[in-house]
Design a protein around this motif. Sequence first.
Motif, PDB file in Angstrom:
ATOM      1  N   ILE A  38     -15.999   3.223 -15.985  1.00  0.00           N
ATOM      2  CA  ILE A  38     -14.719   3.273 -15.269  1.00  0.00           C
ATOM      3  C   ILE A  38     -13.754   2.251 -15.867  1.00  0.00           C
ATOM      4  CG2 ILE A  38     -13.575   2.765 -13.072  1.00  0.00           C
ATOM      5  CD1 ILE A  38     -16.112   3.867 -11.670  1.00  0.00           C
ATOM      6  N   ASP A  43     -12.279   3.321 -19.207  1.00  0.00           N
ATOM      7  CA  ASP A  43     -11.227   4.328 -19.075  1.00  0.00           C
ATOM      8  C   ASP A  43      -9.967   3.743 -18.453  1.00  0.00           C
ATOM      9  OD1 ASP A  43     -11.778   7.026 -20.117  1.00  0.00           O
ATOM     10  OD2 ASP A  43     -13.614   6.847 -18.947  1.00  0.00           O
ATOM     11  N   CYS A  44     -10.119   2.817 -17.532  1.00  0.00           N
ATOM     12  CA  CYS A  44      -8.938   2.163 -16.952  1.00  0.00           C
ATOM     13  C   CYS A  44      -8.160   1.413 -18.030  1.00  0.00           C
ATOM     14  CB  CYS A  44      -9.355   1.210 -15.834  1.00  0.00           C
ATOM     15  SG  CYS A  44      -9.848   2.052 -14.313  1.00  0.00           S
ATOM     16  N   ASP A  46      -4.282   0.171 -17.531  1.00  0.00           N
ATOM     17  CA  ASP A  46      -4.293  -0.570 -16.263  1.00  0.00           C
ATOM     18  C   ASP A  46      -4.496  -2.063 -16.535  1.00  0.00           C
ATOM     19  OD1 ASP A  46      -4.145   1.886 -15.105  1.00  0.00           O
ATOM     20  OD2 ASP A  46      -6.139   1.855 -14.185  1.00  0.00           O
ATOM     21  N   GLU A  92     -14.094   6.499  -7.232  1.00  0.00           N
ATOM     22  CA  GLU A  92     -13.291   5.869  -8.285  1.00  0.00           C
ATOM     23  C   GLU A  92     -13.525   6.555  -9.630  1.00  0.00           C
ATOM     24  OE1 GLU A  92     -11.996   1.551 -10.145  1.00  0.00           O
ATOM     25  OE2 GLU A  92     -13.910   1.686  -9.075  1.00  0.00           O
ATOM     26  N   THR A 117     -10.587   8.334 -11.748  1.00  0.00           N
ATOM     27  CA  THR A 117     -10.324   7.861 -13.112  1.00  0.00           C
ATOM     28  C   THR A 117     -10.394   9.022 -14.096  1.00  0.00           C
ATOM     29  OG1 THR A 117     -11.276   5.700 -12.531  1.00  0.00           O
ATOM     30  CG2 THR A 117     -11.015   6.184 -14.875  1.00  0.00           C
ATOM     31  N   ARG A 147      -7.200  11.014 -13.879  1.00  0.00           N
ATOM     32  CA  ARG A 147      -6.096  10.311 -14.532  1.00  0.00           C
ATOM     33  C   ARG A 147      -6.200  10.382 -16.051  1.00  0.00           C
ATOM     34  NH1 ARG A 147      -6.092   4.517 -13.123  1.00  0.00           N
ATOM     35  NH2 ARG A 147      -4.003   4.503 -14.010  1.00  0.00           N
ATOM     36  N   ARG A 148      -7.418  10.221 -16.576  1.00  0.00           N
ATOM     37  CA  ARG A 148      -7.605  10.251 -18.029  1.00  0.00           C
ATOM     38  C   ARG A 148      -7.377  11.653 -18.585  1.00  0.00           C
ATOM     39  NH1 ARG A 148      -7.703   8.290 -22.369  1.00  0.00           N
ATOM     40  NH2 ARG A 148      -9.837   8.499 -23.070  1.00  0.00           N
TER      41      ARG A 148
END
Length: 274
Positions: free
Chosen positions: A52, A55-56, A61, A101, A105, A108-109
């Motif tokens: 996670i 990827d964030c 982020d 989460e 994620t 979003r990715r």
Amino acid sequence: MSLHPTLQPYADAWTHSIEAISALVQPLAEAEWNRRTPCPGWSVRDIVSHVIGLDCEMLGDPRPIHTLPRDLFHVTNEHQRYMEMQVDVRRHHTAPEMTSELEYTIIRRNRQLRNESRDPGTKVRGPLGAEQTLQDAMRRHAFDVWVHEQDLRTALGRPGNLDSPGAQVARDVLLAEFPQIVAEKANAPRSSAVVVDVHGPVEFLRTIRVDIQGRGTLETAPALGPAAALTLDWETFVRLACGRMTLEAAADRIKTEGDPDLAAAILRNFTVTS
């Protein structure tokens, strides 16, 4: 515009591996998130937290503001401290929090990848603030996520995907390290060659040639009379190269020919991940 063709294999590999990870952890009971994995010091929860976090960071982020405990025995350098931050901040998250989460994620990715129009050579921020190209970042990311999928599969007793798109990326990422391993770390003789022969779900034979200046190069052409040759299966190759298996545990899975000292030196330096 859409994703550049040279980046598509890495996006495909990431998608395949991240969906596999999601399917693996979705049904887990709370206690199963605490299972140990082959990745030193990390549980199933820690691996998913790391994925996670990776990827964030690809999403841009901000990193968590968090103080690491001082008793984490597996954290011994700055790179590991950097990676541990995303893991430790989630160590008390519940199973539903983790899966939620992860799914958010992934959504979003996927959206980011659908809208990605940058050139592969675009400079992006990497770990510890290092600069790298978008292509290098996506290649490394696809590799990391596949390796961690394999960590989870080992921990959960669910083998698979050893020949997936991520495995093909992993082959290339790991082999790229071998000229340095053979020529510099193992100090192979100049004007010599070493052959690595891997069989199993991913098969390949590669020659590492060391020139008169001591520089190593990777070739697909076989070498006649190499200084040393190593034969092993794909899973052992990956686990050794990624530090998931000791040389002693792998000894009966590896066949060596030629100079025994050179073969031993290569095997001692086989691990390429930090």
